[in-house]
Scaffold this motif. Structure first.
Motif, PDB file in Angstrom:
ATOM      1  N   SER A  31       0.833  -1.208   0.000  1.00 49.53           N
ATOM      2  CA  SER A  31       0.000   0.000   0.000  1.00 49.53           C
ATOM      3  C   SER A  31       0.859   1.248   0.000  1.00 49.53           C
ATOM      4  CB  SER A  31      -0.902   0.008   1.245  1.00 49.53           C
ATOM      5  OG  SER A  31      -0.102  -0.090   2.414  1.00 49.53           O
ATOM      6  N   GLU A  32       0.197   2.371  -0.251  1.00 49.32           N
ATOM      7  CA  GLU A  32       0.819   3.691  -0.164  1.00 49.32           C
ATOM      8  C   GLU A  32      -0.164   4.631   0.500  1.00 49.32           C
ATOM      9  OE1 GLU A  32       2.645   5.353  -3.672  1.00 49.32           O
ATOM     10  OE2 GLU A  32       2.947   3.348  -4.498  1.00 49.32           O
ATOM     11  N   ALA A  33       0.369   5.589   1.258  1.00 48.40           N
ATOM     12  CA  ALA A  33      -0.483   6.581   1.918  1.00 48.40           C
ATOM     13  C   ALA A  33       0.306   7.867   2.089  1.00 48.40           C
ATOM     14  CB  ALA A  33      -0.956   6.082   3.277  1.00 48.40           C
ATOM     15  N   THR A  34      -0.430   8.969   2.188  1.00 45.15           N
ATOM     16  CA  THR A  34       0.160  10.268   2.493  1.00 45.15           C
ATOM     17  C   THR A  34      -0.575  10.824   3.693  1.00 45.15           C
ATOM     18  OG1 THR A  34       0.642  10.603   0.148  1.00 45.15           O
ATOM     19  CG2 THR A  34       0.695  12.547   1.564  1.00 45.15           C
ATOM     20  N   LEU A  35       0.192  11.194   4.717  1.00 41.10           N
ATOM     21  CA  LEU A  35      -0.383  11.712   5.958  1.00 41.10           C
ATOM     22  C   LEU A  35       0.216  13.070   6.275  1.00 41.10           C
ATOM     23  CD1 LEU A  35       0.080   8.454   8.026  1.00 41.10           C
ATOM     24  CD2 LEU A  35      -2.070   9.274   7.109  1.00 41.10           C
ATOM     25  N   ASP A  36      -0.519  13.857   7.032  1.00 48.51           N
ATOM     26  CA  ASP A  36      -0.003  15.122   7.545  1.00 48.51           C
ATOM     27  C   ASP A  36       0.357  14.906   9.008  1.00 48.51           C
ATOM     28  OD1 ASP A  36      -0.509  17.733   9.153  1.00 48.51           O
ATOM     29  OD2 ASP A  36      -0.126  18.378   7.089  1.00 48.51           O
ATOM     30  N   ILE A  37       1.634  15.061   9.343  1.00 49.13           N
ATOM     31  CA  ILE A  37       2.087  14.923  10.719  1.00 49.13           C
ATOM     32  C   ILE A  37       2.729  16.237  11.141  1.00 49.13           C
ATOM     33  CG2 ILE A  37       3.615  13.678  12.294  1.00 49.13           C
ATOM     34  CD1 ILE A  37       3.247  11.237  10.489  1.00 49.13           C
ATOM     35  N   ASP A  38       2.046  16.953  12.035  1.00 51.65           N
ATOM     36  CA  ASP A  38       2.516  18.255  12.528  1.00 51.65           C
ATOM     37  C   ASP A  38       2.852  19.215  11.388  1.00 51.65           C
ATOM     38  OD1 ASP A  38       2.201  17.444  15.184  1.00 51.65           O
ATOM     39  OD2 ASP A  38       4.242  16.637  15.276  1.00 51.65           O
ATOM     40  N   GLY A  39       1.995  19.246  10.384  1.00 49.55           N
ATOM     41  CA  GLY A  39       2.186  20.165   9.263  1.00 49.55           C
ATOM     42  C   GLY A  39       3.160  19.689   8.208  1.00 49.55           C
ATOM     43  N   VAL A  40       3.699  18.493   8.347  1.00 54.93           N
ATOM     44  CA  VAL A  40       4.636  17.948   7.364  1.00 54.93           C
ATOM     45  C   VAL A  40       3.949  16.802   6.629  1.00 54.93           C
ATOM     46  CG1 VAL A  40       6.862  16.797   7.019  1.00 54.93           C
ATOM     47  CG2 VAL A  40       6.618  18.545   8.804  1.00 54.93           C
ATOM     48  N   THR A  41       3.998  16.833   5.309  1.00 58.78           N
ATOM     49  CA  THR A  41       3.442  15.751   4.513  1.00 58.78           C
ATOM     50  C   THR A  41       4.410  14.579   4.545  1.00 58.78           C
ATOM     51  OG1 THR A  41       2.311  17.305   3.069  1.00 58.78           O
ATOM     52  CG2 THR A  41       2.641  15.082   2.216  1.00 58.78           C
ATOM     53  N   VAL A  42       3.894  13.408   4.971  1.00 58.52           N
ATOM     54  CA  VAL A  42       4.721  12.209   5.079  1.00 58.52           C
ATOM     55  C   VAL A  42       4.131  11.132   4.173  1.00 58.52           C
ATOM     56  CG1 VAL A  42       5.583  10.406   6.617  1.00 58.52           C
ATOM     57  CG2 VAL A  42       5.371  12.760   7.454  1.00 58.52           C
ATOM     58  N   GLY A  43       4.935  10.658   3.247  1.00 53.75           N
ATOM     59  CA  GLY A  43       4.529   9.551   2.384  1.00 53.75           C
ATOM     60  C   GLY A  43       4.998   8.233   2.974  1.00 53.75           C
ATOM     61  N   LEU A  44       4.126   7.245   2.940  1.00 53.37           N
ATOM     62  CA  LEU A  44       4.461   5.898   3.409  1.00 53.37           C
ATOM     63  C   LEU A  44       4.194   4.916   2.282  1.00 53.37           C
ATOM     64  CD1 LEU A  44       2.656   6.002   6.867  1.00 53.37           C
ATOM     65  CD2 LEU A  44       5.111   6.083   6.497  1.00 53.37           C
ATOM     66  N   MET A  45       5.120   3.992   2.085  1.00 53.80           N
ATOM     67  CA  MET A  45       4.921   2.938   1.097  1.00 53.80           C
ATOM     68  C   MET A  45       5.277   1.618   1.761  1.00 53.80           C
ATOM     69  SD  MET A  45       6.376   2.438  -2.752  1.00 53.80           S
ATOM     70  CE  MET A  45       7.961   1.756  -2.348  1.00 53.80           C
ATOM     71  N   GLN A  46       4.384   0.655   1.655  1.00 53.49           N
ATOM     72  CA  GLN A  46       4.581  -0.645   2.275  1.00 53.49           C
ATOM     73  C   GLN A  46       4.650  -1.705   1.188  1.00 53.49           C
ATOM     74  OE1 GLN A  46       2.196  -3.521   5.379  1.00 53.49           O
ATOM     75  NE2 GLN A  46       1.650  -1.389   5.377  1.00 53.49           N
TER      76      GLN A  46
END
Length: 189
Positions: A31-46
């Motif tokens: 999977s892939e996801a994009t999250l906002d963590i404390d105003g920073v865009t973080v991409g995750l790829m599994q």
């Protein structure tokens, strides 16, 4: 959910979750996801073939270096055996289930769950039964109605049963058995 189909439809949205201190990996699936963590865009790829093997590879790509916790679920089937975890090729030894550090684009986490074959035996209403478990997968089978089946609390063998859940074929003793995986390699039990 009202139906099983509705629940299955929600699964992709449950793979990742946000926590007050970072992100949580709840399910293991490519999977892939994009999250906002404390105003920073973080991409995750599994990347993974879980549940067929125990290797999970996560790539973390924050927009800028950011400190947060990456929580990962340790499944109950591990039975107290902790997974081996690496961050950028080095073993991670600080507590199970969470990685707290400053993440940079391209960081990689590798989780190796202790997948192994196990024979699971018990009795239901006095009838012995067994299954093979390989990590999270339970390998079970149904039996032909004409096989001898020992019903609960009976000493004689009954023929022509419909093999309901409380009626299992008698298994005098099972210690181990080799089983071939889908890829053709033998799994030791």
């Amino acid at each position: 959910e009202g139906t099983g189909l509705m629940a299955i439809g929600r699964l992709p949205g449950l793979i990742y979750g946000k926590r007050a201190d970072g992100v949580a990996v709840n399910l293991y699936a490519a999977s892939e996801a994009t999250l906002d963590i404390d105003g920073v865009t973080v991409g995750l790829m599994q990347e993974t073939q879980y549940p067929y093997d125990g290797l999970v590879r996560l790539r973390i790509n924050p927009g800028r270096p950011t400190r947060f916790a990456l929580h990962y679920r340790i499944p109950a089937w591990c039975g107290g055996r902790l997974p081996a975890v690496e961050v950028n090729g080095s073993a991670w030894t600080s507590g199970p289930g969470a990685l707290v550090r400053e993440w940079k684009s391209g960081d990689e986490v590798v989780i190796r769950f202790p997948v192994r074959g196990e024979l699971v035996q018990d009795a239901f209403n006095g009838t012995p039964r067994a299954a093979l478990r390989y990590g999270p997968l339970v390998m079970a089978a149904t039996w032909d109605d004409e096989l001898p089946v020992r019903k609960a609390n009976q000493l004689k063998v009954v023929h022509g049963s419909h093999s309901y859940f409380e009626q299992w074929p008698y298994v005098p003793s099972l210690d181990s058995a080799p089983v071939a995986s889908a890829s053709g390699r033998e799994l030791a039990f």
